[in-house]
Design an enzyme around this catalytic site. Structure first.
Site, PDB file in Angstrom:
ATOM      1  CB  ALA A  14      15.209  30.043  29.175  1.00 44.80           C
ATOM      2  CE  LYS A  33      11.289  17.756  22.595  1.00 43.91           C
ATOM      3  NZ  LYS A  33      12.036  17.927  21.631  1.00 43.91           N
ATOM      4  CG  ASN A  40      19.915  21.072  27.922  1.00 50.89           C
ATOM      5  OD1 ASN A  40      20.181  19.716  27.393  1.00 50.89           O
ATOM      6  ND2 ASN A  40      20.546  21.634  26.872  1.00 50.89           N
ATOM      7  CD  GLU A 113      32.518  27.120  35.709  1.00 51.50           C
ATOM      8  OE1 GLU A 113      31.347  25.588  35.950  1.00 51.50           O
ATOM      9  OE2 GLU A 113      31.632  27.123  35.458  1.00 51.50           O
ATOM     10  CG  HIS A 226      32.522  20.310  28.165  1.00 47.31           C
ATOM     11  ND1 HIS A 226      33.063  19.528  28.831  1.00 47.31           N
ATOM     12  CD2 HIS A 226      31.188  21.704  28.901  1.00 47.31           C
ATOM     13  CE1 HIS A 226      33.610  20.643  30.232  1.00 47.31           C
ATOM     14  NE2 HIS A 226      32.635  21.664  29.966  1.00 47.31           N
ATOM     15  NE  ARG A 273      32.217  24.964  29.616  1.00 48.58           N
ATOM     16  CZ  ARG A 273      31.349  25.088  29.285  1.00 48.58           C
ATOM     17  NH1 ARG A 273      30.887  25.277  29.091  1.00 48.58           N
ATOM     18  NH2 ARG A 273      31.378  24.684  31.373  1.00 48.58           N
ATOM     19  CG  HIS A 334      28.308  21.202  26.336  1.00 52.61           C
ATOM     20  ND1 HIS A 334      27.738  20.363  27.902  1.00 52.61           N
ATOM     21  CD2 HIS A 334      28.990  22.488  28.256  1.00 52.61           C
ATOM     22  CE1 HIS A 334      27.758  21.286  29.046  1.00 52.61           C
ATOM     23  NE2 HIS A 334      28.648  22.553  28.592  1.00 52.61           N
ATOM     24  CD  GLU A 358      21.790  25.300  24.873  1.00 56.23           C
ATOM     25  OE1 GLU A 358      21.654  25.119  26.216  1.00 56.23           O
ATOM     26  OE2 GLU A 358      22.822  24.672  24.188  1.00 56.23           O
ATOM     27  NE  ARG A 369      27.451  28.205  27.898  1.00 64.43           N
ATOM     28  CZ  ARG A 369      27.496  27.018  28.035  1.00 64.43           C
ATOM     29  NH1 ARG A 369      27.787  27.288  30.514  1.00 64.43           N
ATOM     30  NH2 ARG A 369      27.574  26.119  29.047  1.00 64.43           N
TER      31      ARG A 369
HETATM   32  C1  LIG Z   1      25.401  18.485  30.978  1.00 58.95           C
HETATM   33  C2  LIG Z   1      25.377  20.331  31.012  1.00 58.95           C
HETATM   34  C3  LIG Z   1      25.702  21.056  31.726  1.00 58.95           C
HETATM   35  C4  LIG Z   1      25.564  22.353  32.412  1.00 58.95           C
HETATM   36  N1  LIG Z   1      26.161  23.439  33.202  1.00 58.95           N
HETATM   37  C5  LIG Z   1      25.910  23.899  32.810  1.00 58.95           C
HETATM   38  C6  LIG Z   1      26.435  25.262  34.723  1.00 58.95           C
HETATM   39  O1  LIG Z   1      27.332  24.741  34.554  1.00 58.95           O
HETATM   40  N2  LIG Z   1      25.841  26.616  33.822  1.00 58.95           N
HETATM   41  C7  LIG Z   1      25.356  27.655  32.755  1.00 58.95           C
HETATM   42  O2  LIG Z   1      25.030  28.509  32.939  1.00 58.95           O
HETATM   43  N3  LIG Z   1      25.224  26.358  31.451  1.00 58.95           N
HETATM   44  C8  LIG Z   1      25.185  25.121  32.007  1.00 58.95           C
HETATM   45  N4  LIG Z   1      24.780  24.141  30.871  1.00 58.95           N
HETATM   46  C9  LIG Z   1      23.754  24.757  30.025  1.00 58.95           C
HETATM   47  C10 LIG Z   1      22.720  25.260  30.363  1.00 58.95           C
HETATM   48  O3  LIG Z   1      21.912  24.421  31.378  1.00 58.95           O
HETATM   49  C11 LIG Z   1      21.715  25.156  29.160  1.00 58.95           C
HETATM   50  O4  LIG Z   1      21.735  25.928  28.299  1.00 58.95           O
HETATM   51  C12 LIG Z   1      20.169  25.839  30.006  1.00 58.95           C
HETATM   52  O5  LIG Z   1      19.712  25.862  31.382  1.00 58.95           O
HETATM   53  C13 LIG Z   1      19.131  25.484  28.716  1.00 58.95           C
HETATM   54  O6  LIG Z   1      17.325  26.593  29.753  1.00 58.95           O
HETATM   55  P1  LIG Z   1      16.537  26.394  28.910  1.00 58.95           P
HETATM   56  O7  LIG Z   1      15.988  26.796  29.101  1.00 58.95           O
HETATM   57  O8  LIG Z   1      16.978  27.426  27.286  1.00 58.95           O
HETATM   58  O9  LIG Z   1      16.330  25.044  27.849  1.00 58.95           O
HETATM   59  P2  LIG Z   1      16.203  23.765  28.489  1.00 58.95           P
HETATM   60  O10 LIG Z   1      15.996  23.706  30.254  1.00 58.95           O
HETATM   61  O11 LIG Z   1      17.010  22.623  28.453  1.00 58.95           O
HETATM   62  O12 LIG Z   1      14.455  23.594  28.401  1.00 58.95           O
HETATM   63  C14 LIG Z   1      14.287  23.095  27.227  1.00 58.95           C
HETATM   64  C15 LIG Z   1      12.029  23.445  27.285  1.00 58.95           C
HETATM   65  O13 LIG Z   1      12.050  23.287  25.847  1.00 58.95           O
HETATM   66  C16 LIG Z   1      10.572  22.561  26.083  1.00 58.95           C
HETATM   67  N5  LIG Z   1      10.181  21.854  25.023  1.00 58.95           N
HETATM   68  C17 LIG Z   1      11.530  21.958  23.787  1.00 58.95           C
HETATM   69  N6  LIG Z   1      11.018  21.461  22.572  1.00 58.95           N
HETATM   70  C18 LIG Z   1       9.097  21.297  22.666  1.00 58.95           C
HETATM   71  C19 LIG Z   1       8.195  21.276  21.882  1.00 58.95           C
HETATM   72  N7  LIG Z   1       8.659  20.579  20.407  1.00 58.95           N
HETATM   73  N8  LIG Z   1       7.267  20.489  22.486  1.00 58.95           N
HETATM   74  C20 LIG Z   1       7.070  21.111  23.964  1.00 58.95           C
HETATM   75  N9  LIG Z   1       8.256  21.726  24.786  1.00 58.95           N
HETATM   76  C21 LIG Z   1       9.652  22.063  23.734  1.00 58.95           C
HETATM   77  C22 LIG Z   1      11.547  20.929  27.221  1.00 58.95           C
HETATM   78  O14 LIG Z   1      10.449  19.283  27.448  1.00 58.95           O
HETATM   79  C23 LIG Z   1      11.682  21.865  27.912  1.00 58.95           C
HETATM   80  O15 LIG Z   1      11.167  21.968  28.810  1.00 58.95           O
HETATM   81  C24 LIG Z   1      25.218  23.031  31.277  1.00 58.95           C
HETATM   82  C25 LIG Z   1      24.497  22.071  30.221  1.00 58.95           C
HETATM   83  C26 LIG Z   1      24.190  20.600  29.922  1.00 58.95           C
HETATM   84  C27 LIG Z   1      23.044  19.466  28.840  1.00 58.95           C
END
Ligand SMILES: Cc1cc2nc3c(=O)[nH]c(=O)nc-3n(C[C@H](O)[C@H](O)[C@H](O)COP(=O)(O)OP(=O)(O)OC[C@H]3O[C@@H](n4cnc5c(N)ncnc54)[C@H](O)[C@@H]3O)c2cc1C
Length: 505
Positions: A14, A33, A40, A113, A226, A273, A334, A358, A369
């Site tokens: 994101a 961080k 994730n 899926e 999950h 799920r 999850h 997320e 979801r």
């Molecule tokens: C094992 C697993 C399998 C999955 N499989 C799928 C899938 O197949 N398909 C699907 O659609 N989704 C899947 N998901 C869900 C999906 O991966 C996540 O919901 C999505 O990638 C979240 O993206 P994001 O950018 O919101 O957060 P993230 O990718 O978690 O990134 C969060 C970022 O915020 C930063 N951050 C957090 N707090 C701070 C802070 N205080 N200071 C500075 N930086 C901070 C972190 O360092 C990181 O860079 C899966 C999740 C998991 C855990």
């Protein structure tokens, strides 16, 4: 001075895709961080769902499946945006170099899926998230207007007359940075549980900061468990056995090695799920055993090794050959469907503050979801946040009014053990089927911890920041769950089962 047009807190899918879509005229800071790939997004296995050049499929069908999985609690307008714009972002990822698997005829291999009525999931074997994250990182690192700071913890943020100020801990020093616009893309909350598939960064920091600023937080008790995490309760981070393994025909079996989904839901192993996780808990109560298995040994070993290379290797490392052995599994935390409430442009209820991925609640997931919709949501809504900021930035103020943070100088460290306590409370009170008798007790304990952390003066370090975030998140979840339980006979988060073909025992 560290002044930026936009500060993005988070470098997962994101945050990075938001940065990519911001105008090249804007001076952007992206913060992570820990190391950049620890998130994730990197862990996502199954893929990204969406209708892209698939004549047999349609956004309407995708919407239907999203609604069925989400218990029809999905936000219709946001879900329309999600399914209709999926083609834009899947197409863009391909253009940026994401290497999604193809068939022999050159067309993309779309996998299936649980909960999907069509093969519509684009994937890179079973490590799609890492492929997307690294593609985005390579792209964003080349952008001249984007600065990336890794290993930089955002400790707190404040609203200022000209935007936002962030207090950060970078290389052992406190730094303040200011921006006109802010995007929170801090990911999930998995670390509030003892057992989760989430990475170590998932402590809900962005949600807690937004809550303290007064932003509306929605549906934080909508947590996805999950059904098939690898059952290794010696480690906090549970390795996921992707939904796609069931999509490719794996059976779920109980402690006696018997299939059991036919007693709970007619969609069997491909039920959504929440239905499968609840069925496992019901079956565990019936048999008195928490031993459950995924069995794909009836499929061609060559196919299994090629289709799930990462899962195959990870299991092999712990002595399990998934081509011949059943895989021990059990549900674990999850994903978070709720979060910082946003509209279809990812705008929070605080002006110029956006949230995506997320940590946000667009409403597209309803109460559960649909598999592979979260990577899609992260892309669609971060692009829309960027579009909105690009427009507003044309008339943004030129000056910055920094906030002066209290650095709690010479304050003591927080007392030891709060995080462990919070995780035990959450695991005991709100795991798959809420423990109604324990909810009030759990809420009282969490409230006490949060009061100490909010009102006490402690050294601002990672332990303090994350413990405070976890306490805040646990407090909101349990308050919401308690309210739902007190107002209705229904348990929060009960899935909709489809009547099974066989009796429920
Ligand atoms: C094992 C697993 C399998 C999955 N499989 C799928 C899938 O197949 N398909 C699907 O659609 N989704 C899947 N998901 C869900 C999906 O991966 C996540 O919901 C999505 O990638 C979240 O993206 P994001 O950018 O919101 O957060 P993230 O990718 O978690 O990134 C969060 C970022 O915020 C930063 N951050 C957090 N707090 C701070 C802070 N205080 N200071 C500075 N930086 C901070 C972190 O360092 C990181 O860079 C899966 C999740 C998991 C855990």
């Amino acid at each position: 001075m560290n002044n930026f047009d936009v500060i993005i807190c988070g470098a997962g899918a994101a945050g990075l895709y938001g940065a990519y879509n911001l105008s090249r005229d804007l001076n952007v800071l992206v913060i992570a961080k820990r190391e950049l790939t620890l998130c994730n997004s990197s862990l996502a296995q199954g893929g990204i769902a969406g209708v892209y050049r698939s004549p047999a499929d349609s956004p309407e069908k995708h919407k239907h499946d999203t609604f069925v999985a989400g218990g029809f609690e999905n936000d219709p307008a946001a879900t329309d945006v999600l399914v209709n714009e999926a083609c834009i972002d899947i197409g863009k990822l391909i253009e940026l170099g994401a290497d999604f698997d193809k068939k022999e005829d050159g067309d993309y291999h779309r996998t299936l899926e649980g909960g999907h009525g069509m093969h519509r999931i684009f994937h890179h074997a079973d490590s799609t998230g890492f492929e997307i994250e690294t593609t985005l990182l390579e792209t964003v690192k080349k952008l001249p207007n984007v600065t990336i700071w890794e290993n930089t913890l955002v400790c707190d943020m404040a609203k200022t007359p000209t935007g936002f100020s962030f207090l950060m801990l970078k290389d052992g020093e406190y730094i303040t940075a200011n921006s006109h616009f802010a995007i929170l893309a801090t990911g999930g909350i998995g670390r509030v549980y003892e057992y989760t598939t989430n990475s170590a960064i998932a402590t809900g920091d962005g949600i807690a900061m937004a809550y303290r600023l007064g932003a509306e937080i929605k549906n934080l008790s909508y947590i996805q468990f999950h059904p098939t995490a690898f059952n290794d309760h010696h480690t906090r981070e549970c390795f996921l056995i992707s939904e796609a393994v069931r999509g490719e025909g794996a059976y779920l079996k109980n402690c006696n090695g018997e299939r059991f989904m036919q007693h709970y839901d007619k969609r069997l192993e491909l039920a959504p799920r929440d239905v499968v996780s609840h069925s496992i808990i019901f079956e565990a109560n019936r048999t008195g055993s928490k031993n459950f298995y995924l069995d794909i040994t009836h499929k061609d070993p060559e196919f299994i090794r090629n289709r799930f290379p990462m899962i195959y290797k990870n299991l092999k490392d712990v002595g399990i050959d998934m081509t011949t052995d059943m895989i021990p599994i059990y549900p674990c935390q999850h994903y978070l469907m709720g979060g910082i409430k946003v509209d279809t442009y990812a705008r929070t209820t605080i002006p110029d503050l956006y949230a995506c991925g997320e940590c946000s609640c667009t409403g597209v997931h309803g109460n559960n979801r649909l598999a592979s919709n979260s990577l899609l949501e992260a892309h669609v809504f971060s692009r829309r946040a960027a579009a909105d900021i690009n427009e507003k930035a044309k008339t943004a103020p030129k000056a910055y009014a920094p906030h002066i943070f209290d650095l709690h100088e010479n304050a003591p460290k927080i007392p030891h053990g709060y995080r462990t306590q919070i995780r035990a409370i959450m695991q005991n009170t709100y795991f798959v089927i809420p423990n109604v008798d324990e909810l009030m007790n759990g809420l009282e304990q969490v409230t006490d911890i949060l009061t100490v952390l909010d009102n006490g003066v402690f050294e601002i370090n990672r332990d303090y920041v994350e413990a405070r975030s976890l306490a805040t998140v646990a407090y909101i979840i349990l308050t919401e769950a308690f309210k739902i339980c007190s107002e209705s006979e229904e348990l929060p988060n009960m899935p909709i089962f489809e009547a099974p073909d066989e009796d429920r025992y």
